[in-house]
Design an enzyme around this catalytic site. Structure first.
Site: not given
Ligand code: GDP
Ligand code: IMO
Ligand code: MG
Length: 426
Positions: A13, A15-16, A39-41, A143, A225, A303, A415-416
């Site tokens: 998480d 910010g990838k 993953a949640g991007h 396998r 991740q 969430g 910055v956002g």
């Molecule tokens: P990812 O899994 O690495 O792609 O990251 P996530 O999307 O799960 O979580 C990053 C959160 O931070 C998301 O809600 C983005 O919209 C938000 N975000 C990313 N870059 C920034 C930043 O520079 N500032 C703020 N305030 N939010 C950001």
């Molecule tokens: P993104 O790509 C944050 C964490 C889970 C748990 C551990 C194992 O959005 O950065 P799993 O379901 O993979 O067996 O859970 O890994 N986890 C993450 N935490 N961002 C993620 O993906 C994650 N994917 C798995 O919360 O601790």
């Molecule tokens: Mg994420």
């Protein structure tokens, strides 16, 4: 643009999604190489927010080809939902989405197994996303009872395979968890639909990628991740079930690391973690809550509130070292505004020993005490800042301190959440 790999350096998480979306503007192909719908991007464009779990974050750019590599575990139901979500927003993937025939398939019984195991572990649970990731990768390693995307090409053979799998799983689920039996008739009709709807996307993606490389296309590899969730190099057992550091790129798509010129590590200006496991710089207090509220630190996939802590240079340096990272994108600098003092963890004390090398062993890590450097904070809102020199002096000082600790340039600063709220310094 050169070939480039974007990878999280903390616990996910970072910010990838946002960084990949920005870089995708100059890439021909974007590749996901590991993980699954855990993953949640998030990508924010104007007032529109996209949350992607399986599709590469480059899929929002209509001209970009999207590859789901062999290292990904694909939940076809989630993927179809995502394709439909983009289609509703007039973004089509026809002719530009390619799914590896060797990618493994997550089916409902994997999610069931994930849940049953977590429930049975009680207080020792990992805190997974319950997306069936661990059980699917376990079947891949084992396998004999695995399903791959290529299996959707021959439904009769798939049905026979599912019969064997169901028999095997029922023995395990019944013996370990006293769970009611699963049935092929509940699984196969869905598979028929997946085959129909996804069949045209399934190809040999390794061949596709090497053709693209030969044609000098620029390729962007999107990590999922974070490096500390890497199965081998992360904080085992509190990790995910794939090589989530950049080391997973080559096996996850069949392209060797020497074909990638830029390895960009993404960090937040602080640290977050979802799920269980040690977290030395955690702020289980009102500062952590301030960061959680201001940064909207609640999981994109589940969430759940994210645990928040100070920036940890020991963590970042470890991930940089094992991952061959040459530049850094630091997101969420804006979120730190309003804090009087900021801390950066520069070393750990474990017993009587001070170390700057991250101990991935969960027991030693849980004994680590952070040694901090304290810096002055700032109050100004950063969300409209476009140039580094326009940042408040203390924010510039914070960035310089991070660069000093991790010995890599910060080439992007967030910055956002919006695509446009990024200071690019290269
Ligand atoms: P990812 O899994 O690495 O792609 O990251 P996530 O999307 O799960 O979580 C990053 C959160 O931070 C998301 O809600 C983005 O919209 C938000 N975000 C990313 N870059 C920034 C930043 O520079 N500032 C703020 N305030 N939010 C950001
Ligand atoms: P993104 O790509 C944050 C964490 C889970 C748990 C551990 C194992 O959005 O950065 P799993 O379901 O993979 O067996 O859970 O890994 N986890 C993450 N935490 N961002 C993620 O993906 C994650 N994917 C798995 O919360 O601790
Ligand atoms: Mg994420």
């Amino acid at each position: 643009m050169m070939n480039c790999c974007v990878v999280g350096l903390q616990w996910g998480d970072e910010g990838k999604g946002k960084v990949v979306d920005i870089l995708a503007a100059k890439s021909d192909v974007v590749v996901r190489y590991g993980g699954g719908a855990n993953a949640g991007h998030s990508v924010v464009i104007g007032d529109e927010k996209f949350a992607l779990h399986l599709l590469p974050s480059g899929s929002i750019r209509p001209g970009t080809a999207c590859v789901i590599g062999n290292g990904v575990v694909v939940d076809p139901a989630v993927l179809l939902e995502e394709i439909a979500m983009l289609s509703e927003r007039n973004i089509s993937l026809e002719g530009r989405l390619f799914i590896s025939e060797n990618a493994h398939v997550v089916l409902d019984y994997h999610k069931l197994e994930d849940r049953l195991r977590e429930e049975s572990l009680g207080k020792d649970k990992i805190g997974t996303t319950v997306r069936g990731i661990g059980p699917c990768y376990a079947d891949k390693i084992g396998r004999s009872y695995a399903v791959r995307m290529a299996d959707f090409r021959d439904l009769a053979a798939l049905k026979a395979k599912l019969e064997k799998i169901v028999e095997y799983k029922n023995k395990i689920f019944g013996a370990l968890y006293s769970a009611p039996p699963i049935k092929v008739d509940d699984i196969f009709p869905n598979c028929r639909q997946y085959a129909e709807k996804l069949g045209s996307f399934i190809i040999d993606t390794t061949h596709y990628l090497h053709d693209a490389i030969a044609k000098k296309k620029s390729i962007l590899f999107e990590g999922a991740q974070g490096s500390l969730l890497d199965l081998d190099h992360g904080t085992f057992p509190f990790v995910t079930s794939s090589n989530a550091s950049s080391l997973g790129m080559a096996p996850g798509c069949g392209v060797p690391a020497q074909m990638v010129e830029r390895f960009i590590g993404v960090v937040k200006a602080y640290t977050t973690r979802v799920g269980a496991g040690p977290f030395p710089s955690e702020l289980d207090n009102e500062i952590g809550q301030y960061i959680r509220d201001k940064g909207h630190e609640y999981g994109t996939t589940t969430g759940r509130p994210r645990r928040c802590g100070w920036f940890d240079a020991v963590v970042a340096n470890y991930s940089i070292t094992i991952g061959g990272i040459n530049e850094i994108a630091m997101m969420h600098l804006d979120t730190l505004a309003g804090l009087k003092e900021l801390k950066i963890c520069r070393a750990y004390k474990i017993g009587d020993t001070e170390t700057t090398f991250f101990p991935s062993d969960a027991v030693r890590l849980s004994q680590a005490k952070c040694i901090y450097e304290t810096l002055p904070g700032w109050d100004d809102d950063l969300s409209a800042v476009e140039n580094f020199n326009d940042l408040p002096k203390n924010a510039q000082r914070y960035v310089a301190a991070v660069e000093e600790f991790i010995k890599r340039p910060l080439t992007m600063i967030g910055v956002g959440p919006k695509r446009t709220q990024t200071i690019v310094r290269k």
